[in-house]
Design a protein around this motif. Structure first.
Motif, PDB file in Angstrom:
ATOM      1  N   SER A  78      -5.603  -5.096   7.862  1.00 61.29           N
ATOM      2  CA  SER A  78      -4.409  -4.949   7.031  1.00 61.29           C
ATOM      3  C   SER A  78      -3.928  -6.297   6.518  1.00 61.29           C
ATOM      4  O   SER A  78      -3.549  -6.436   5.345  1.00 61.29           O
ATOM      5  CB  SER A  78      -3.286  -4.251   7.816  1.00 61.29           C
ATOM      6  OG  SER A  78      -2.902  -5.018   8.946  1.00 61.29           O
ATOM      7  N   ALA A  81      -6.462  -7.516   3.885  1.00 58.91           N
ATOM      8  CA  ALA A  81      -6.353  -6.767   2.635  1.00 58.91           C
ATOM      9  C   ALA A  81      -5.125  -7.180   1.840  1.00 58.91           C
ATOM     10  O   ALA A  81      -5.147  -7.192   0.605  1.00 58.91           O
ATOM     11  CB  ALA A  81      -6.311  -5.272   2.936  1.00 58.91           C
ATOM     12  N   PRO A  85      -6.636  -8.405  -1.968  1.00 56.85           N
ATOM     13  CA  PRO A  85      -6.903  -6.987  -2.225  1.00 56.85           C
ATOM     14  C   PRO A  85      -8.322  -6.714  -2.706  1.00 56.85           C
ATOM     15  O   PRO A  85      -8.741  -5.560  -2.749  1.00 56.85           O
ATOM     16  CB  PRO A  85      -5.888  -6.632  -3.330  1.00 56.85           C
ATOM     17  CG  PRO A  85      -4.826  -7.676  -3.237  1.00 56.85           C
ATOM     18  CD  PRO A  85      -5.533  -8.927  -2.794  1.00 56.85           C
ATOM     19  N   HIS A  88     -12.821  -5.286  -0.280  1.00 60.60           N
ATOM     20  CA  HIS A  88     -13.014  -3.845  -0.111  1.00 60.60           C
ATOM     21  C   HIS A  88     -13.512  -3.497   1.292  1.00 60.60           C
ATOM     22  O   HIS A  88     -13.278  -2.387   1.778  1.00 60.60           O
ATOM     23  CB  HIS A  88     -13.990  -3.339  -1.173  1.00 60.60           C
ATOM     24  CG  HIS A  88     -13.498  -3.515  -2.569  1.00 60.60           C
ATOM     25  ND1 HIS A  88     -12.379  -2.854  -3.046  1.00 60.60           N
ATOM     26  CD2 HIS A  88     -13.947  -4.293  -3.597  1.00 60.60           C
ATOM     27  CE1 HIS A  88     -12.178  -3.197  -4.308  1.00 60.60           C
ATOM     28  NE2 HIS A  88     -13.100  -4.068  -4.667  1.00 60.60           N
ATOM     29  N   ILE A  91     -10.351  -3.194   3.323  1.00 62.55           N
ATOM     30  CA  ILE A  91      -9.631  -1.976   2.959  1.00 62.55           C
ATOM     31  C   ILE A  91     -10.323  -0.753   3.562  1.00 62.55           C
ATOM     32  O   ILE A  91      -9.676   0.166   4.079  1.00 62.55           O
ATOM     33  CB  ILE A  91      -9.536  -1.851   1.432  1.00 62.55           C
ATOM     34  CG1 ILE A  91      -8.672  -2.996   0.867  1.00 62.55           C
ATOM     35  CG2 ILE A  91      -8.940  -0.512   1.032  1.00 62.55           C
ATOM     36  CD1 ILE A  91      -8.641  -3.062  -0.640  1.00 62.55           C
ATOM     37  N   GLU A 200      -4.335   1.347 -10.590  1.00 65.40           N
ATOM     38  CA  GLU A 200      -4.733   1.529  -9.193  1.00 65.40           C
ATOM     39  C   GLU A 200      -3.528   1.853  -8.312  1.00 65.40           C
ATOM     40  O   GLU A 200      -3.602   2.722  -7.438  1.00 65.40           O
ATOM     41  CB  GLU A 200      -5.431   0.272  -8.674  1.00 65.40           C
ATOM     42  CG  GLU A 200      -6.838   0.068  -9.199  1.00 65.40           C
ATOM     43  CD  GLU A 200      -7.827   1.093  -8.655  1.00 65.40           C
ATOM     44  OE1 GLU A 200      -7.452   1.881  -7.764  1.00 65.40           O
ATOM     45  OE2 GLU A 200      -8.967   1.121  -9.140  1.00 65.40           O
ATOM     46  N   VAL A 201      -2.437   1.141  -8.527  1.00 61.58           N
ATOM     47  CA  VAL A 201      -1.236   1.393  -7.727  1.00 61.58           C
ATOM     48  C   VAL A 201      -0.728   2.811  -7.978  1.00 61.58           C
ATOM     49  O   VAL A 201      -0.332   3.524  -7.044  1.00 61.58           O
ATOM     50  CB  VAL A 201      -0.143   0.352  -8.054  1.00 61.58           C
ATOM     51  CG1 VAL A 201       1.184   0.752  -7.413  1.00 61.58           C
ATOM     52  CG2 VAL A 201      -0.565  -1.024  -7.551  1.00 61.58           C
ATOM     53  N   LYS A 204      -2.998   5.268  -6.272  1.00 55.23           N
ATOM     54  CA  LYS A 204      -2.800   5.207  -4.822  1.00 55.23           C
ATOM     55  C   LYS A 204      -1.588   6.014  -4.394  1.00 55.23           C
ATOM     56  O   LYS A 204      -1.592   6.654  -3.331  1.00 55.23           O
ATOM     57  CB  LYS A 204      -2.660   3.749  -4.380  1.00 55.23           C
ATOM     58  CG  LYS A 204      -3.985   3.046  -4.147  1.00 55.23           C
ATOM     59  CD  LYS A 204      -4.692   3.607  -2.920  1.00 55.23           C
ATOM     60  CE  LYS A 204      -6.021   2.941  -2.642  1.00 55.23           C
ATOM     61  NZ  LYS A 204      -7.086   3.397  -3.565  1.00 55.23           N
ATOM     62  N   MET A 215      -3.639   4.188   4.541  1.00 58.28           N
ATOM     63  CA  MET A 215      -4.208   3.155   3.691  1.00 58.28           C
ATOM     64  C   MET A 215      -3.720   3.293   2.253  1.00 58.28           C
ATOM     65  O   MET A 215      -3.447   2.292   1.575  1.00 58.28           O
ATOM     66  CB  MET A 215      -5.724   3.246   3.725  1.00 58.28           C
ATOM     67  CG  MET A 215      -6.460   2.376   2.734  1.00 58.28           C
ATOM     68  SD  MET A 215      -8.189   2.870   2.575  1.00 58.28           S
ATOM     69  CE  MET A 215      -7.998   4.505   1.851  1.00 58.28           C
ATOM     70  N   CYS A 216      -3.585   4.533   1.772  1.00 59.19           N
ATOM     71  CA  CYS A 216      -3.129   4.757   0.397  1.00 59.19           C
ATOM     72  C   CYS A 216      -1.661   4.367   0.244  1.00 59.19           C
ATOM     73  O   CYS A 216      -1.277   3.767  -0.771  1.00 59.19           O
ATOM     74  CB  CYS A 216      -3.332   6.222   0.021  1.00 59.19           C
ATOM     75  SG  CYS A 216      -5.063   6.718  -0.090  1.00 59.19           S
ATOM     76  N   GLY A 219      -1.592   0.584   0.101  1.00 57.71           N
ATOM     77  CA  GLY A 219      -2.034   0.082  -1.185  1.00 57.71           C
ATOM     78  C   GLY A 219      -1.007   0.311  -2.272  1.00 57.71           C
ATOM     79  O   GLY A 219      -0.829  -0.531  -3.161  1.00 57.71           O
ATOM     80  N   GLY A 223       0.578  -3.098  -3.206  1.00 61.19           N
ATOM     81  CA  GLY A 223      -0.071  -3.393  -4.473  1.00 61.19           C
ATOM     82  C   GLY A 223       0.942  -3.623  -5.583  1.00 61.19           C
ATOM     83  O   GLY A 223       0.694  -4.410  -6.512  1.00 61.19           O
TER      84      GLY A 223
END
Length: 280
Positions: A78, A81, A85, A88, A91, A200-201, A204, A215-216, A219, A223
């Motif tokens: 964590s 990440a 970011p 991968h 993550i 991406e954000v 997520k 995790m989502c 992010g 993020g």
């Protein structure tokens, strides 16, 4: 007097995470264990059901960790990440070490639908060996298959870039996590969201509300801090409200057998899943 040397759990866990792609557990080459001898005067047991190819591959490559190592991996990945970011591997490690409860709920839903059951039985994979991208290009432009392949080409990405699952114990849960990773780009395509940081954000957030994966959520929350000022304004004014609304109303996406929907009209598929595109 000799003192036995021991490695601290953090050192062991860190090495295992860094060697994510190299390490493997010791199992038989065909993914099965050697049969135990049958004691005298006992009836032989029925032969075990043959394992599918995904399970065999997973058992060959998984990395077994104890609870302490899993906790250390979770904390370390964590932090890594958040710092970068683009890591991968970190993550992926974070998703596996924190997502068991969410994965069990996802599996429970998949088992409750005919389409989800079929996915769990057949365990389809998404990569350039299993998906004929050239054939998808020839589909009508209104189909989901064409929408997916156009999204991949427009964003210059490939379905072969997903990490293997290594830190889960149960093969079926490992497949659910694999399925989540390999369908991520399909979620982008069906939501019509780009692969830049803002897109991406946003995705997520939708995935977090749809799957419950910690995790989502991580992010989505952290993020957003990496957005540029103009992106942040658009995010707070338009993208975040849309993502929250969409994530709370759409049907569970893990139960969609995307590969059997290639020729379906993409507008009708979105309507079926309760997806309304953002009005830009």
């Amino acid at each position: 007097m000799f003192v036995r040397k021991t490695c601290c759990p953090l050192f062991i866990a860190t090495r295992r995470c860094l060697r994510y792609r190299q390490l493997s557990t010791t199992v038989a080459t065909d993914g099965t264990s050697a049969p135990a001898s049958i004691p005298p005067n006992e009836e032989p047991q029925p032969a075990a059901v043959e394992m599918d190819e995904f399970t065999k591959e997973f058992l060959r490559n998984r990395i077994q960790v104890n609870d302490i190592q899993r906790l250390l991996l979770s904390a370390g990945s964590s932090v890594a990440a958040l710092i970068d970011p683009r890591r991968h591997d970190m993550i992926a490690c974070l998703g596996e070490t924190t997502g068991r409860e969410a994965l069990e709920k996802m599996r429970h839903y998949m088992r409750s639908t005919e389409e989800g059951q079929q996915i769990l039985v057949e365990k389809p994979r998404i990569n350039t060996r299993t998906v004929d991208m050239e054939s998808l290009k020839k589909l009508p432009e209104n189909t989901f298959g064409y929408t997916y392949v156009k999204f991949m080409e427009d964003n210059n990405i490939t379905p072969d870039s997903r990490m293997e699952v290594r830190f889960l114990e149960e093969p079926e849960l490992a497949y659910v996590m694999t399925r989540y990773r390999e369908t991520h780009d399909m979620v982008h395509a069906i939501l019509d969201m780009p692969t830049n940081m803002l897109g991406e954000v946003t995705v997520k957030w939708v995935e977090a509300l749809n799957t419950g994966l910690p995790m989502c959520y991580g992010g989505a929350v952290f993020g957003a801090f990496r957005l540029r000022p103009k992106q942040r304004q658009n995010y707070l004014r338009q993208y975040l409200p849309w993502a929250m609304h969409t994530g709370n109303r759409i049907k569970p996406l893990m139960g969609v057998y995307w590969e059997k929907r290639w020729e379906q009209d993409v507008t009708k598929l979105r309507k079926e899943l309760n997806i309304e595109l953002m009005n830009l």
